[in-house]
Design an enzyme around this catalytic site. Structure first.
Site, PDB file in Angstrom:
ATOM      1  N   THR A 128       0.811  -1.221   0.000  1.00 11.24           N
ATOM      2  CA  THR A 128       0.000   0.000   0.000  1.00 11.24           C
ATOM      3  C   THR A 128       0.847   1.276   0.000  1.00 11.24           C
ATOM      4  O   THR A 128       1.911   1.326   0.620  1.00 11.24           O
ATOM      5  CB  THR A 128      -0.911   0.000   1.254  1.00 11.24           C
ATOM      6  N   ILE A 164       2.009   0.056   6.882  1.00 10.18           N
ATOM      7  CA  ILE A 164       2.619  -1.272   6.768  1.00 10.18           C
ATOM      8  C   ILE A 164       2.735  -1.929   8.150  1.00 10.18           C
ATOM      9  O   ILE A 164       3.430  -1.426   9.035  1.00 10.18           O
ATOM     10  CB  ILE A 164       4.002  -1.188   6.071  1.00 10.18           C
ATOM     11  N   GLN A 342     -23.288  -3.518  23.580  1.00 12.03           N
ATOM     12  CA  GLN A 342     -24.683  -3.273  23.980  1.00 12.03           C
ATOM     13  C   GLN A 342     -25.088  -4.246  25.093  1.00 12.03           C
ATOM     14  O   GLN A 342     -25.764  -3.866  26.049  1.00 12.03           O
ATOM     15  CB  GLN A 342     -25.591  -3.457  22.749  1.00 12.03           C
ATOM     16  N   GLY A 346     -23.633  -0.105  30.118  1.00 11.40           N
ATOM     17  CA  GLY A 346     -22.645   0.950  30.399  1.00 11.40           C
ATOM     18  C   GLY A 346     -21.242   0.396  30.602  1.00 11.40           C
ATOM     19  O   GLY A 346     -20.255   1.018  30.205  1.00 11.40           O
ATOM     20  N   GLU A 369      -6.289  -6.013   3.896  1.00 12.65           N
ATOM     21  CA  GLU A 369      -6.327  -7.179   2.989  1.00 12.65           C
ATOM     22  C   GLU A 369      -7.549  -7.092   2.060  1.00 12.65           C
ATOM     23  O   GLU A 369      -8.132  -8.096   1.668  1.00 12.65           O
ATOM     24  CB  GLU A 369      -6.312  -8.463   3.828  1.00 12.65           C
TER      25      GLU A 369
HETATM   26  C1  LIG Z   1      -3.813  -1.034  10.573  1.00  8.09           C
HETATM   27  C2  LIG Z   1      -3.535  -1.265   9.126  1.00  8.09           C
HETATM   28  C3  LIG Z   1      -2.609  -2.221   8.742  1.00  8.09           C
HETATM   29  C4  LIG Z   1      -2.309  -2.415   7.392  1.00  8.09           C
HETATM   30  N1  LIG Z   1      -1.327  -3.296   7.029  1.00  8.09           N
HETATM   31  C5  LIG Z   1      -0.909  -3.328   5.737  1.00  8.09           C
HETATM   32  C6  LIG Z   1       0.247  -4.081   5.362  1.00  8.09           C
HETATM   33  O1  LIG Z   1       0.873  -4.759   6.184  1.00  8.09           O
HETATM   34  N2  LIG Z   1       0.665  -4.033   4.074  1.00  8.09           N
HETATM   35  C7  LIG Z   1       0.015  -3.298   3.129  1.00  8.09           C
HETATM   36  O2  LIG Z   1       0.463  -3.287   1.988  1.00  8.09           O
HETATM   37  N3  LIG Z   1      -1.102  -2.587   3.448  1.00  8.09           N
HETATM   38  C8  LIG Z   1      -1.562  -2.577   4.728  1.00  8.09           C
HETATM   39  N4  LIG Z   1      -2.662  -1.836   5.070  1.00  8.09           N
HETATM   40  C9  LIG Z   1      -3.364  -1.082   4.033  1.00  8.09           C
HETATM   41  C10 LIG Z   1      -4.767  -1.597   3.734  1.00  8.09           C
HETATM   42  O3  LIG Z   1      -4.718  -2.801   3.043  1.00  8.09           O
HETATM   43  C11 LIG Z   1      -5.484  -0.469   2.974  1.00  8.09           C
HETATM   44  O4  LIG Z   1      -5.744   0.549   3.920  1.00  8.09           O
HETATM   45  C12 LIG Z   1      -6.753  -0.935   2.316  1.00  8.09           C
HETATM   46  O5  LIG Z   1      -6.466  -1.793   1.252  1.00  8.09           O
HETATM   47  C13 LIG Z   1      -7.593   0.237   1.801  1.00  8.09           C
HETATM   48  O6  LIG Z   1      -6.829   1.146   1.078  1.00  8.09           O
HETATM   49  P1  LIG Z   1      -6.909   2.711   1.418  1.00  8.09           P
HETATM   50  O7  LIG Z   1      -6.707   2.868   2.867  1.00  8.09           O
HETATM   51  O8  LIG Z   1      -6.016   3.435   0.501  1.00  8.09           O
HETATM   52  O9  LIG Z   1      -8.415   3.104   1.114  1.00  8.09           O
HETATM   53  P2  LIG Z   1      -9.042   3.463  -0.319  1.00  8.09           P
HETATM   54  O10 LIG Z   1      -8.641   2.456  -1.319  1.00  8.09           O
HETATM   55  O11 LIG Z   1      -8.788   4.884  -0.627  1.00  8.09           O
HETATM   56  O12 LIG Z   1     -10.577   3.269   0.012  1.00  8.09           O
HETATM   57  C14 LIG Z   1     -11.358   4.239   0.719  1.00  8.09           C
HETATM   58  C15 LIG Z   1     -12.808   3.778   0.686  1.00  8.09           C
HETATM   59  O13 LIG Z   1     -13.254   3.709  -0.679  1.00  8.09           O
HETATM   60  C16 LIG Z   1     -13.718   2.408  -0.986  1.00  8.09           C
HETATM   61  N5  LIG Z   1     -13.324   2.078  -2.356  1.00  8.09           N
HETATM   62  C17 LIG Z   1     -12.082   2.161  -2.901  1.00  8.09           C
HETATM   63  N6  LIG Z   1     -12.106   1.753  -4.184  1.00  8.09           N
HETATM   64  C18 LIG Z   1     -13.381   1.398  -4.449  1.00  8.09           C
HETATM   65  C19 LIG Z   1     -14.046   0.885  -5.606  1.00  8.09           C
HETATM   66  N7  LIG Z   1     -13.387   0.638  -6.738  1.00  8.09           N
HETATM   67  N8  LIG Z   1     -15.378   0.635  -5.521  1.00  8.09           N
HETATM   68  C20 LIG Z   1     -16.059   0.880  -4.360  1.00  8.09           C
HETATM   69  N9  LIG Z   1     -15.482   1.369  -3.234  1.00  8.09           N
HETATM   70  C21 LIG Z   1     -14.170   1.613  -3.282  1.00  8.09           C
HETATM   71  C22 LIG Z   1     -13.039   1.495   0.029  1.00  8.09           C
HETATM   72  O14 LIG Z   1     -13.776   0.310   0.230  1.00  8.09           O
HETATM   73  C23 LIG Z   1     -13.021   2.379   1.260  1.00  8.09           C
HETATM   74  O15 LIG Z   1     -14.261   2.313   1.903  1.00  8.09           O
HETATM   75  C24 LIG Z   1      -3.001  -1.660   6.410  1.00  8.09           C
HETATM   76  C25 LIG Z   1      -3.955  -0.717   6.804  1.00  8.09           C
HETATM   77  C26 LIG Z   1      -4.210  -0.503   8.135  1.00  8.09           C
HETATM   78  C27 LIG Z   1      -5.205   0.564   8.519  1.00  8.09           C
END
Ligand SMILES: Cc1cc2nc3c(=O)[nH]c(=O)nc-3n(C[C@H](O)[C@H](O)[C@H](O)COP(=O)(O)OP(=O)(O)OC[C@H]3O[C@@H](n4cnc5c(N)ncnc54)[C@H](O)[C@@H]3O)c2cc1C
Length: 381
Positions: A128, A164, A342, A346, A369
């Site tokens: 990411t 990450i 729920q 409280g 994921e």
């Molecule tokens: C705590 C944590 C740990 C993580 N660990 C890792 C890791 O180890 N390695 C790694 O590579 N990544 C990791 N991630 C990243 C994670 O996989 C991404 O945050 C996730 O894939 C979503 O990407 P984004 O945050 O850019 O959201 P976006 O892709 O910008 O999405 C934002 C919103 O838009 C929606 N959306 C996006 N595209 C579409 C579409 N085409 N159609 C409909 N809805 C859509 C999404 O569902 C979401 O609700 C981690 C994230 C967190 C928060």
């Protein structure tokens, strides 16, 4: 894939539970969550000879135990019942090593997987970026070949990674970078010049896991850091394991949801209101417990069927099935944890009760994921 025999699987699960009973009491977990602290020493011990969880994910020919998808689901569920931050820290190594397993040469696979098995190396999966989450194709990190006398001797990688898991604590990283032929995986060891991690993110939940941005500033890696022998295979390799890895996150949703629900059930038997325990009030059980128990168990049935099909090895990558399993179990896990708050009234709303932490922790399972919306998109295709 044969996997573990029943006795070995049960012994593994019991060893994890024993370790958790000693080291991860509710009080300790709440303290660590409150302090936003990654328990580095405990994670290392879980991936050392003391517990050796990483061995489950590694094939026997690379000195692992050769767990099947079914075994991995059972262990992921058990880990999630302990703490989803801890489960994430352990799973990150498995995710990080996937590109090697999918696309590495036999030598790369043996070299790295046996080191993870024997040395307990922690890995991070660096896909990411700030502007490339659901849409990994728009990643901006680049790897430029370095040639000497017409031969590629290495690559210079520049870019940033976001969110990450194990970002600031891993020993080894798989990094997805663009090349002239498209996204490609590279392996990086910690400490290489130009490579650094940001301070850990201050998160809503899974606060026992380390999540950090990564900076790559003209980082040089040798030619053997290229996973496999061909450029441009990164997204294909990532796709090949989604059926499997999403099943693991499905098991996280299942474990988190059940842990919260079990706590609500125990509470309902002791809490007396209007002359009797809450567990005897149908308006309570049929709203806050029963619908969630049945959704979680329906999710379990689907996870188990998919795990068995993955283990049979004759049904392709099962990406759609992995997406269905993740969607059902993680959405059910979130709803169950919310209902558990729920159910405790409280008390459930305070930091002193585990259901409040579980609800924050399990929230991540519908995001990482692949988000639930991306699962729906995968299923629709
Ligand atoms: C705590 C944590 C740990 C993580 N660990 C890792 C890791 O180890 N390695 C790694 O590579 N990544 C990791 N991630 C990243 C994670 O996989 C991404 O945050 C996730 O894939 C979503 O990407 P984004 O945050 O850019 O959201 P976006 O892709 O910008 O999405 C934002 C919103 O838009 C929606 N959306 C996006 N595209 C579409 C579409 N085409 N159609 C409909 N809805 C859509 C999404 O569902 C979401 O609700 C981690 C994230 C967190 C928060």
């Amino acid at each position: 894939m044969h996997g573990l025999d029943t006795e070995t699987l049960e012994m593994t699960l019991a060893a994890i539970s024993d370790f958790a009973e000693r080291e991860f009491t509710d009080e300790r977990l709440i303290e660590l969550d409150e302090a936003d602290e990654y328990p580095a020493d405990l994670i290392r011990r879980m991936c050392s000879e003391e517990l050796g969880i990483q061995l489950l994910f590694i094939a026997e020919e690379h000195d692992g135990m050769g767990g099947s998808a079914y075994d991995v689901y059972r262990v992921c569920e058990r880990m999630a019942r302990i703490d989803l931050g801890v489960a994430t820290s352990v799973l990150a190594t498995f995710l990080g090593s996937d590109p090697i397993l999918m696309g590495g040469t036999p030598e790369q696979q043996h070299h790295w997987m046996s080191r993870i098995a024997n040395e307990g190396l922690l890995m991070a999966y660096g896909a990411t970026e700030a502007e490339a989450g659901s849409d990994l194709g728009s990643l901006k990190t680049v790897a430029v070949p370095v040639a000497e006398d017409g031969e590629v001797v290495g690559y210079r990688i520049t870019g940033q990674k976001q969110w990450i898991s194990n970002g600031a604590v891993a020993d080894l990283y798989s990094i997805l970078a663009n090349t002239e032929k498209g996204p490609t995986w590279f392996i990086l060891e910690k400490g290489v010049e130009g490579f650094s991690a940001a301070a850990p993110e201050h998160k809503h939940g899974i606060r026992l896991s380390n999540t950090a941005a990564l900076y790559l500033d003209d980082v040089f890696v040798g030619a053997d850091a290229l996973v496999g022998t061909e450029l441009g295979q990164g997204l294909v390799q990532a796709q090949q394991v989604f059926g499997y890895t999403r099943l693991m996150v499905a098991a996280f949703g299942l474990g988190g949801g059940w842990e919260a629900l079990d706590r609500a059930i125990a509470y309902s038997k002791e809490r007396i209101q209007a002359g009797g325990p809450l567990s005897e009030k149908q308006g309570y059980t049929h709203k806050l417990i029963v619908p969630h128990a049945l959704r979680l168990e329906a999710g379990r049935a689907y996870i188990e069927e998919t795990a068995e099909r993955i283990d049979e090895g004759t049904h392709g990558h099962l990406n759609t099935e992995g997406a269905i399993a993740k969607y059902i179990a993680t959405e059910a896990g979130n709803d169950a944890a919310d209902a558990a708050i729920q159910a405790l009234g409280g008390y459930g709303y305070t930091h002193d009760y585990m259901v409040e932490k579980i609800k924050r922790d399990v929230r991540i399972t519908t995001i990482y994921e692949g988000t639930s919306e991306i699962m729906e998109m995968t299923i629709a295709r």
